[in-house]
Each structure stands twice: as structure tokens, then as C-alpha cells.
Motif scaffolding. Structure first.
Motif, PDB file in Angstrom:
ATOM      1  N   SER A   1     100.646  81.760  -7.157  1.00 38.46           N
ATOM      2  CA  SER A   1     101.975  81.663  -6.558  1.00 38.46           C
ATOM      3  C   SER A   1     102.117  82.691  -5.445  1.00 38.46           C
ATOM      4  O   SER A   1     101.974  83.902  -5.682  1.00 38.46           O
ATOM      5  N   ASP A   2     102.396  82.196  -4.216  1.00 38.90           N
ATOM      6  CA  ASP A   2     102.636  83.098  -3.093  1.00 38.90           C
ATOM      7  C   ASP A   2     104.020  83.723  -3.165  1.00 38.90           C
ATOM      8  O   ASP A   2     104.212  84.861  -2.745  1.00 38.90           O
ATOM      9  N   VAL A   3     104.982  82.984  -3.680  1.00 37.71           N
ATOM     10  CA  VAL A   3     106.365  83.476  -3.731  1.00 37.71           C
ATOM     11  C   VAL A   3     106.485  84.604  -4.744  1.00 37.71           C
ATOM     12  O   VAL A   3     107.023  85.682  -4.450  1.00 37.71           O
ATOM     13  N   LYS A   4     105.967  84.386  -5.963  1.00 30.71           N
ATOM     14  CA  LYS A   4     106.051  85.403  -7.011  1.00 30.71           C
ATOM     15  C   LYS A   4     104.917  86.422  -6.947  1.00 30.71           C
ATOM     16  O   LYS A   4     104.950  87.425  -7.664  1.00 30.71           O
ATOM     17  N   MET A   5     103.917  86.143  -6.119  1.00 27.18           N
ATOM     18  CA  MET A   5     102.740  86.999  -6.018  1.00 27.18           C
ATOM     19  C   MET A   5     102.123  87.232  -7.399  1.00 27.18           C
ATOM     20  O   MET A   5     102.003  88.369  -7.872  1.00 27.18           O
ATOM     21  N   GLU A   6     101.720  86.153  -8.019  1.00 27.45           N
ATOM     22  CA  GLU A   6     101.082  86.194  -9.328  1.00 27.45           C
ATOM     23  C   GLU A   6     100.125  85.026  -9.447  1.00 27.45           C
ATOM     24  O   GLU A   6     100.165  84.089  -8.633  1.00 27.45           O
ATOM     25  N   TYR A   7      99.259  85.091 -10.448  1.00 22.55           N
ATOM     26  CA  TYR A   7      98.339  83.992 -10.720  1.00 22.55           C
ATOM     27  C   TYR A   7      98.143  83.861 -12.220  1.00 22.55           C
ATOM     28  O   TYR A   7      98.237  84.848 -12.962  1.00 22.55           O
ATOM     29  N   SER A   8      97.896  82.640 -12.660  1.00 17.47           N
ATOM     30  CA  SER A   8      97.687  82.336 -14.073  1.00 17.47           C
ATOM     31  C   SER A   8      96.232  81.968 -14.285  1.00 17.47           C
ATOM     32  O   SER A   8      95.670  81.165 -13.528  1.00 17.47           O
ATOM     33  N   ILE A   9      95.647  82.542 -15.313  1.00 18.61           N
ATOM     34  CA  ILE A   9      94.225  82.383 -15.556  1.00 18.61           C
ATOM     35  C   ILE A   9      93.982  82.224 -17.055  1.00 18.61           C
ATOM     36  O   ILE A   9      94.727  82.776 -17.880  1.00 18.61           O
ATOM     37  N   GLN A  10      92.967  81.454 -17.397  1.00 15.68           N
ATOM     38  CA  GLN A  10      92.547  81.288 -18.786  1.00 15.68           C
ATOM     39  C   GLN A  10      91.120  81.795 -18.912  1.00 15.68           C
ATOM     40  O   GLN A  10      90.239  81.355 -18.162  1.00 15.68           O
ATOM     41  N   ILE A  11      90.900  82.721 -19.835  1.00 20.81           N
ATOM     42  CA  ILE A  11      89.599  83.360 -19.959  1.00 20.81           C
ATOM     43  C   ILE A  11      89.154  83.373 -21.414  1.00 20.81           C
ATOM     44  O   ILE A  11      89.966  83.242 -22.334  1.00 20.81           O
ATOM     45  N   THR A  12      87.845  83.514 -21.592  1.00 24.38           N
ATOM     46  CA  THR A  12      87.263  83.864 -22.888  1.00 24.38           C
ATOM     47  C   THR A  12      86.872  85.328 -22.795  1.00 24.38           C
ATOM     48  O   THR A  12      86.015  85.704 -21.995  1.00 24.38           O
ATOM     49  N   PHE A  13      87.510  86.139 -23.621  1.00 26.75           N
ATOM     50  CA  PHE A  13      87.341  87.587 -23.561  1.00 26.75           C
ATOM     51  C   PHE A  13      86.439  88.027 -24.708  1.00 26.75           C
ATOM     52  O   PHE A  13      86.667  87.678 -25.868  1.00 26.75           O
ATOM     53  N   ARG A  14      85.418  88.812 -24.381  1.00 23.84           N
ATOM     54  CA  ARG A  14      84.449  89.259 -25.390  1.00 23.84           C
ATOM     55  C   ARG A  14      84.279  90.773 -25.321  1.00 23.84           C
ATOM     56  O   ARG A  14      84.182  91.342 -24.224  1.00 23.84           O
ATOM     57  N   GLU A  15      84.217  91.398 -26.513  1.00 25.37           N
ATOM     58  CA  GLU A  15      83.946  92.822 -26.658  1.00 25.37           C
ATOM     59  C   GLU A  15      82.787  93.014 -27.633  1.00 25.37           C
ATOM     60  O   GLU A  15      82.714  92.313 -28.652  1.00 25.37           O
ATOM     61  N   GLN A  16      81.924  93.957 -27.323  1.00 26.28           N
ATOM     62  CA  GLN A  16      80.785  94.260 -28.191  1.00 26.28           C
ATOM     63  C   GLN A  16      80.680  95.765 -28.383  1.00 26.28           C
ATOM     64  O   GLN A  16      80.755  96.525 -27.407  1.00 26.28           O
ATOM     65  N   TRP A  17      80.539  96.183 -29.628  1.00 24.38           N
ATOM     66  CA  TRP A  17      80.347  97.591 -29.936  1.00 24.38           C
ATOM     67  C   TRP A  17      79.540  97.702 -31.230  1.00 24.38           C
ATOM     68  O   TRP A  17      79.256  96.705 -31.896  1.00 24.38           O
ATOM     69  N   THR A  18      79.161  98.905 -31.567  1.00 27.18           N
ATOM     70  CA  THR A  18      78.352  99.158 -32.764  1.00 27.18           C
ATOM     71  C   THR A  18      79.149 100.038 -33.727  1.00 27.18           C
ATOM     72  O   THR A  18      79.672 101.091 -33.338  1.00 27.18           O
ATOM     73  N   ASP A  19      79.214  99.577 -34.977  1.00 22.34           N
ATOM     74  CA  ASP A  19      79.880 100.319 -36.056  1.00 22.34           C
ATOM     75  C   ASP A  19      78.870 100.460 -37.192  1.00 22.34           C
ATOM     76  O   ASP A  19      78.589  99.497 -37.918  1.00 22.34           O
ATOM     77  N   GLN A  20      78.298 101.673 -37.324  1.00 21.90           N
ATOM     78  CA  GLN A  20      77.250 101.894 -38.317  1.00 21.90           C
ATOM     79  C   GLN A  20      77.733 101.689 -39.750  1.00 21.90           C
ATOM     80  O   GLN A  20      76.928 101.464 -40.651  1.00 21.90           O
ATOM     81  N   ARG A  21      79.010 101.698 -39.956  1.00 20.29           N
ATOM     82  CA  ARG A  21      79.526 101.471 -41.307  1.00 20.29           C
ATOM     83  C   ARG A  21      79.395 100.015 -41.747  1.00 20.29           C
ATOM     84  O   ARG A  21      79.584  99.703 -42.924  1.00 20.29           O
ATOM     85  N   LEU A  22      79.069  99.120 -40.806  1.00 18.37           N
ATOM     86  CA  LEU A  22      79.005  97.690 -41.115  1.00 18.37           C
ATOM     87  C   LEU A  22      77.577  97.176 -41.216  1.00 18.37           C
ATOM     88  O   LEU A  22      77.361  95.966 -41.216  1.00 18.37           O
ATOM     89  N   THR A  23      76.586  98.067 -41.334  1.00 14.15           N
ATOM     90  CA  THR A  23      75.203  97.605 -41.483  1.00 14.15           C
ATOM     91  C   THR A  23      74.991  96.990 -42.870  1.00 14.15           C
ATOM     92  O   THR A  23      75.634  97.385 -43.848  1.00 14.15           O
ATOM     93  N   PHE A  24      74.085  96.011 -42.968  1.00 17.52           N
ATOM     94  CA  PHE A  24      73.804  95.345 -44.239  1.00 17.52           C
ATOM     95  C   PHE A  24      72.393  94.791 -44.209  1.00 17.52           C
ATOM     96  O   PHE A  24      71.742  94.738 -43.158  1.00 17.52           O
ATOM     97  N   ASP A  25      71.903  94.358 -45.383  1.00 22.07           N
ATOM     98  CA  ASP A  25      70.572  93.776 -45.529  1.00 22.07           C
ATOM     99  C   ASP A  25      70.633  92.298 -45.151  1.00 22.07           C
ATOM    100  O   ASP A  25      71.443  91.540 -45.707  1.00 22.07           O
TER     101      ASP A  25
END
Length: 464
Positions: free
Chosen positions: A88-112
Motif C-alpha cells: 500500500s502506497d497510501v498507508k506505506m505498509e505491506y502484507s506478507i506471509q512467511i514460514t518462520f524457522r528458528e534453530q538452537w541447541t538445548d543440551q538438556r534435551l539430548t536423548f538416545d
């Protein structure tokens, strides 16, 4: 002999029964070992989940430790752009659809992983493990997708790695520079930052490989996604420094739509206003109606363009175009006013010339009558008048020079334009003829200057 045969038959039957029982037992063992394998894995997964995130084993309020149990937790970010819905040029905004991904390591969640049989565990509830407190800094509106089920999941890997993926629709602010509109490029940003954890506790990093992905069938009605740029935008406040990620989406505006909707109609209105130069100067209603109609249409076109744009303090490229076109249309209307004034002035001059001719004829007639009367009176008195020559012919004239007098005249230089304009007797006609040539030439020069300037500026902006 008969007893021996009976004994042998009974022994064979017993052996057969024993073999059959052994075969059945073997099948039962195989069924017990192979049949419930998958069920055992599911049970084992349940047991692992209960073991690693049970109430007494895991506290989601505490962030995971960094490398070597020291330093901040590192979270790698990756997004996939599924759709850009509106810009939108009037409102100066845009609408978007995304797939958002995060990756981290938590040593408390290790398993066999049971010798590679369990690759990862999948959760569909985000309140079971620790989550980064990421938020979108330039967000206006946003919502998750819950049809048919919530579009999210959490994967826990045997080494303690955690992958969080969710589908989000966002409406984000996008400050725009519209000086080159509609020959412009816009840079819309997506800002992601930590809300409460400082860089001493939490750091966001872009994923090394393909941090931003774009769906192949991405289609925008009036823009084209040229490229994207990933960067970091850490912010410092009085409460500390916070990790921040930035992705800049470069959108190029499609010019064909504006060429058809704005530029060609305005150009046609300007050309139509020149038709009045070819109409007769006495066709006042036709020329006034044409001039006023084109002026009002051009004003309506300009207002409709401004309604689709925000009110800004600077001049846009489309403002220059519509302003000059409106000036040409208004100039054509003023030209008719000048022609009308010149026409009335010409008529007034013609009337004065006719009156002067009449007075001259009357004066000549009176003068001739008086002269004739004077001559008659002189003839009656018998006097004759002798006229002496003004130049004495003695000795060949005034200086004694007997050569005849010669006069050399040089013809004045003629101006082509004046000679051509002299073909049109009235000033009003000359104004019309000059306007037929001047207006198109000036408009053509304006087009050359306009397009060369803004197209060159657009290319320079695209290189940057």
C-alpha cells in the motif's frame, strides 16, 4: 510285524505333531518380535519426551546454555517468503506471509536415538520447551494460521538441537520514498529482535545456507521482487544491547500499468486541446467547450492520481508530468482568449481604416472642389502665373557637371518568418498558426527532458 508297524506309525505321528508345534511357536516368536516394533518406538518416544521435558527434569523458564556452557544462546534464523499480498502506497505498509524457522541447541534435551532409529521427536505445543523471545519490530498486525490445525511444529533432535517452524501472516510498515513515482524502487524491511534477552544472553544469527527463501510462483500485481538483502541491526537502549536481524526486500514498480492509466491519457488530453488551434476563430462555443472540457478532465485525472498516493511534502515524478500537462491544456485555453482578443482588435482596426478612408475621400472631394473654384476665379481675373524652374540648366545644372544623376537603391533583406506570416492577414490567424507549431515542439522537448532525466535516475538507483 503288525505291532512294529503300529509302533512306527505312532512315532511318526508324534514327530509330526512336535514339528508342527515347533513351527507354530517359531511363528509366534517372530510375530512378537516384528509385529509391535513401530508401537514400541512410539512408546519409546513417549517415554523419552516424558524423561527429557518432564516436570522434574526440565524448566522452560531457564534459557539453554551457550557453547561450553558459557556465553549467550545462539539462535539461527531462516525464513521462507510464501506470498506478498499487498503493498500500500497510501498507508506505506505491506502484507506478507512467511514460514518462520528458528534453530538452537538445548543440551538438556539430548536423548538416545536407539541406534539411529529415532531421528527426531515432534511436538505441536510451544509451551513445553524454552522459546526465544523474538518479535517483529515494524509489525502493525499479525496472526497465526490455525486451519485445520495450528500450522507449527517443534522438532527435537538426539543431540539437543531444536527446530521451531510456524506460518505467519504479517502487516509491516514500509516507509517509502516516492520522488521517482512511478519509476521508483521501494525497500521494505522485516526487522526481528529479542525483546527481553540482551546480547549477553541471546544472539540471533542468519542461517549460513539460504537464510531467506522465496517461493517460485511469487506474483505481485504492481511490483516485482528484484532481490533481498540480509543484515544485522543490533539496537542499544538504556537497558542494554539487543540482537536484531534485518532482511530488506527490494521491490521494483511495474511501469506498464501507470503508462496505460496515467501517462497515455494525459498525453491524449494535451493533444486534444491543440485541436482548438485548427478551429475557426469565430467558432467561439466550440473552442470554449473544448478548452474547458479538456481542462476539467485533466484536473479530474490529476486528483484521481493524488488520491491513490499519500500526501508528501516533496514533488513526485508523476506530479511533474501532470503539472506540465495541465499547464499545456490551460495554455491552449488562454491561447483562445488571446485569439479572441486579437480578432476583436482586428475588427476594430478594420472599422477605423474604413472610417479613415471615408474621411480621406470626403476631404479629397472637398479639396478638389475648392481648388477648382479657385482656378475658376483666377481665370476670370486674367492673371497668369509663370513658374520658374527650381534647377537652373545653365552650365549643365547646379554644379556644372553634365553627367546625369544616378541613384542606387539596395533591396531590403526579407525575413522568412515574416514573409510566411504575411500570408495571414490578421493577427488572430497568425497566433493560431504559431501555436500549431510551438505547442507540439515545446511538448516534445519536455518529453525528451522528462524521460531522459527520470529514466537515468532510475538506472542509477537500480545500480546502487
Amino acid at each position: 510285524m503288525d505291532r512294529m508297524k503300529e509302533t512306527m506309525s505312532m512315532g511318526g505321528a508324534g514327530v509330526g505333531v512336535s514339528v508342527g508345534r515347533l513351527f507354530v511357536l517359531l511363528l509366534a516368536v517372530l510375530a512378537a518380535l516384528c509385529g509391535p516394533v513401530s508401537a514400541n518406538f512410539r512408546e519409546r518416544e513417549k517415554q523419552i519426551i516424558d524423561e527429557i521435558i518432564g516436570p522434574g527434569n526440565y524448566d522452560k523458564r531457564i534459557r539453554p546454555a551457550g557453547a561450553n556452557d558459557t556465553g549467550p544462546a545462539v539462535v539461527h534464523i531462516n525464513i521462507m517468503i510464501r506470498n506478498v499480498q499487498t503493498i500500500s502506497d497510501v498507508k506505506m505498509e505491506y502484507s506478507i506471509q512467511i514460514t518462520f524457522r528458528e534453530q538452537w541447541t538445548d543440551q538438556r534435551l539430548t536423548f538416545d536415538n536407539m541406534q539411529g532409529r529415532i531421528q527426531y521427536l515432534t511436538l505441536t505445543e510451544t509451551d513445553m520447551v524454552w522459546m526465544p523471545d523474538l518479535f517483529f519490530k515494524n509489525e502493525k498486525e499479525g496472526h497465526f494460521h490455525n486451519i485445520i490445525l495450528p500450522n507449527l511444529y517443534i522438532r527435537i533432535y538426539p543431540d539437543g538441537g531444536v527446530l521451531y517452524s510456524i506460518r505467519i501472516s504479517l502487516t509491516l510498515s514500509c516507509p517509502m520514498d516516492l520522488k521517482l513515482f512511478p519509476l521508483d524502487r521501494q525497500q521494505c524491511q522485516l526487522l526481528m529482535a529479542s525483546y527481553g534477552w540482551t546480547t549477553e544472553d541471546l544472539v540471533f544469527l542468519w542461517k549460513d545456507v539460504e537464510p531467506v527463501q522465496v517461493t517460485k510462483n511469487l506474483h505481485l500485481p504492481r511490483f516485482t521482487l528484484e532481490k533481498f538483502i540480509t543484515d544485522y541491526c543490533n539496537s542499544k537502549t538504556n537497558t542494554g544491547e539487543y540482537s536484531c536481524l534485518l532482511v530488506a526486500l527490494i521491490f521494483k514498480r511495474e511501469f506498464s500499468y501507470y503508462l496505460i492509466q496515467y501517462y497515455i491519457p494525459c498525453c491524449m488530453l494535451v493533444i486534444v486541446s491543440w485541436v482548438s488551434f485548427w478551429l475557426d476563430q469565430n467558432a467561439v462555443p466550440a473552442r470554449v467547450a473544448l478548452g474547458v472540457t479538456t481542462l476539467l478532465t485533466m484536473s479530474t485525472q490529476t486528483s484521481s492520481i493524488n488520491q491513490s498516493l499519500p500526501p508528501v511534502s516533496y514533488t513526485k515524478a508523476i506530479d511533474v508530468w501532470t503539472g506540465v500537462c495541465l499547464t499545456f491544456v490551460f495554455g491552449a485555453l488562454l491561447e483562445f482568449a488571446l485569439v479572441n482578443y486579437a480578432s476583436r482588435s482586428d475588427k476594430h482596426r478594420e472599422k477605423l481604416k474604413e472610417k479613415l478612408k471615408e474621411h480621406k475621400k470626403q476631404w479629397e472631394m472637398e479639396h478638389a472642389a475648392a481648388l477648382e473654384a479657385a482656378l475658376q476665379e483666377a481665370g476670370e481675373d486674367g492673371h497668369t502665373f509663370g513658374m520658374k524652374p527650381l534647377v537652373s540648366r545653365h552650365n549643365g545644372g547646379m554644379g556644372g557637371d553634365k553627367r546625369p544623376c544616378e541613384i542606387h537603391l539596395t533591396a531590403p533583406r526579407q525575413n522568412c518568418c515574416r514573409t510566411w506570416l504575411s500570408k495571414f492577414p490578421t493577427r488572430s490567424k497568425r497566433i493560431d498558426v504559431i501555436s500549431r507549431i510551438t505547442f507540439p515542439i515545446v511538448f516534445a522537448f519536455f518529453n525528451m527532458a522528462y524521460w531522459s532525466t527520470y529514466l537515468f535516475t532510475e538506472e542509477e538507483e537500480g545500480k546502487e
